[in-house]
Design a protein around this motif. Sequence first.
Motif, mmCIF file in Angstrom:
data_model
loop_
_atom_site.group_PDB
_atom_site.id
_atom_site.type_symbol
_atom_site.label_atom_id
_atom_site.label_comp_id
_atom_site.label_asym_id
_atom_site.label_seq_id
_atom_site.Cartn_x
_atom_site.Cartn_y
_atom_site.Cartn_z
ATOM 1 N N TYR A 29 -14.614 -19.867 -29.989
ATOM 2 C CA TYR A 29 -14.163 -18.545 -29.569
ATOM 3 C C TYR A 29 -14.482 -17.491 -30.617
ATOM 4 C CZ TYR A 29 -11.355 -20.784 -25.940
ATOM 5 O OH TYR A 29 -10.951 -21.509 -24.849
ATOM 6 N N SER A 30 -14.800 -16.291 -30.139
ATOM 7 C CA SER A 30 -14.885 -15.097 -30.971
ATOM 8 C C SER A 30 -14.203 -13.977 -30.196
ATOM 9 C CB SER A 30 -16.351 -14.731 -31.262
ATOM 10 O OG SER A 30 -16.934 -14.067 -30.151
ATOM 11 N N LYS A 31 -14.164 -12.805 -30.787
ATOM 12 C CA LYS A 31 -13.549 -11.680 -30.075
ATOM 13 C C LYS A 31 -14.354 -11.277 -28.836
ATOM 14 C CE LYS A 31 -15.674 -7.990 -32.778
ATOM 15 N NZ LYS A 31 -15.432 -6.831 -33.625
ATOM 16 N N PHE A 32 -15.594 -11.768 -28.746
ATOM 17 C CA PHE A 32 -16.456 -11.418 -27.616
ATOM 18 C C PHE A 32 -16.325 -12.381 -26.444
ATOM 19 C CE2 PHE A 32 -18.650 -9.977 -31.480
ATOM 20 C CZ PHE A 32 -18.581 -8.605 -31.258
ATOM 21 N N GLY A 33 -15.939 -13.628 -26.732
ATOM 22 C CA GLY A 33 -15.859 -14.612 -25.669
ATOM 23 C C GLY A 33 -15.894 -16.022 -26.218
ATOM 24 N N GLU A 34 -16.402 -16.936 -25.411
ATOM 25 C CA GLU A 34 -16.398 -18.356 -25.751
ATOM 26 C C GLU A 34 -17.757 -18.968 -25.463
ATOM 27 O OE1 GLU A 34 -14.324 -22.509 -24.176
ATOM 28 O OE2 GLU A 34 -14.151 -20.677 -22.997
ATOM 29 N N VAL A 35 -18.131 -19.924 -26.308
ATOM 30 C CA VAL A 35 -19.275 -20.790 -26.025
ATOM 31 C C VAL A 35 -18.688 -22.160 -25.710
ATOM 32 C CG1 VAL A 35 -21.371 -21.874 -26.907
ATOM 33 C CG2 VAL A 35 -20.818 -19.525 -27.577
ATOM 34 N N ASP A 36 -19.034 -22.710 -24.553
ATOM 35 C CA ASP A 36 -18.452 -23.978 -24.123
ATOM 36 C C ASP A 36 -18.892 -25.144 -25.000
ATOM 37 O OD1 ASP A 36 -17.039 -22.814 -21.951
ATOM 38 O OD2 ASP A 36 -18.854 -22.887 -20.721
ATOM 39 N N ILE A 37 -20.204 -25.254 -25.233
ATOM 40 C CA ILE A 37 -20.745 -26.368 -26.010
ATOM 41 C C ILE A 37 -21.820 -25.833 -26.949
ATOM 42 C CG2 ILE A 37 -21.968 -28.583 -25.933
ATOM 43 C CD1 ILE A 37 -20.939 -28.862 -23.007
ATOM 44 N N ILE A 38 -21.808 -26.330 -28.182
ATOM 45 C CA ILE A 38 -22.866 -26.029 -29.139
ATOM 46 C C ILE A 38 -23.457 -27.373 -29.542
ATOM 47 C CG2 ILE A 38 -23.459 -24.992 -31.357
ATOM 48 C CD1 ILE A 38 -20.940 -23.179 -30.928
ATOM 49 N N ALA A 39 -24.776 -27.498 -29.382
ATOM 50 C CA ALA A 39 -25.424 -28.790 -29.609
ATOM 51 C C ALA A 39 -26.787 -28.602 -30.265
ATOM 52 C CB ALA A 39 -25.587 -29.527 -28.285
ATOM 53 N N PHE A 40 -27.243 -29.649 -30.954
ATOM 54 C CA PHE A 40 -28.576 -29.671 -31.559
ATOM 55 C C PHE A 40 -29.469 -30.656 -30.816
ATOM 56 C CE2 PHE A 40 -27.266 -27.797 -35.687
ATOM 57 C CZ PHE A 40 -28.392 -27.026 -35.937
ATOM 58 N N LYS A 41 -30.727 -30.285 -30.697
ATOM 59 C CA LYS A 41 -31.752 -31.222 -30.238
ATOM 60 C C LYS A 41 -33.090 -30.737 -30.778
ATOM 61 C CE LYS A 41 -33.895 -33.579 -26.392
ATOM 62 N NZ LYS A 41 -34.035 -33.697 -24.954
ATOM 63 N N ASP A 42 -33.831 -31.651 -31.381
ATOM 64 C CA ASP A 42 -35.159 -31.329 -31.909
ATOM 65 C C ASP A 42 -35.136 -30.102 -32.819
ATOM 66 O OD1 ASP A 42 -36.181 -33.478 -30.429
ATOM 67 O OD2 ASP A 42 -36.569 -32.201 -28.689
ATOM 68 N N GLU A 43 -34.144 -30.051 -33.707
ATOM 69 C CA GLU A 43 -33.999 -28.984 -34.700
ATOM 70 C C GLU A 43 -33.757 -27.605 -34.088
ATOM 71 O OE1 GLU A 43 -36.961 -29.155 -37.803
ATOM 72 O OE2 GLU A 43 -36.997 -31.335 -37.717
ATOM 73 N N VAL A 44 -33.297 -27.578 -32.847
ATOM 74 C CA VAL A 44 -32.945 -26.319 -32.177
ATOM 75 C C VAL A 44 -31.460 -26.373 -31.836
ATOM 76 C CG1 VAL A 44 -33.334 -24.850 -30.152
ATOM 77 C CG2 VAL A 44 -35.263 -26.054 -31.216
#
Length: 109
Positions: free
Chosen positions: A30-45
């Motif tokens: 969460y931030s003051k702007f909203g929410e990110v449901d999932i944060i994930a890495f794949k292939d250095e991205v």
Amino acid sequence: MSRAKGDIAESKACEYLLSCGYTVVDRNFYSKFGEVDIIAFKDEVLHFVEVKSGEDYELAVQNITPQKVRKLLQTGDVYLKKNALECAYMYDAVIVTPSSIDLIENITF
């Protein structure tokens, strides 16, 4: 949609991403702007993932509005700065329906 249904969809999305070779690093950021449901890495991205669910694909996709994408971009920026990350990143969506799970990469307009 109820929070319980949203949690189930997010769990299914996480399982799907893991099966596709992603590493989930955070959920419900969460931030003051909203929410990110999932944060994930794949292939250095780093992938900021919005999860949408519905009875069918079209209904779920329609909930990815320009306003939602803007909030996702702003919250992703906060995450990058907060964690001092300098890496490649993109914004994706996972669509969860009773019969399928689909990944849409790079949902920015």
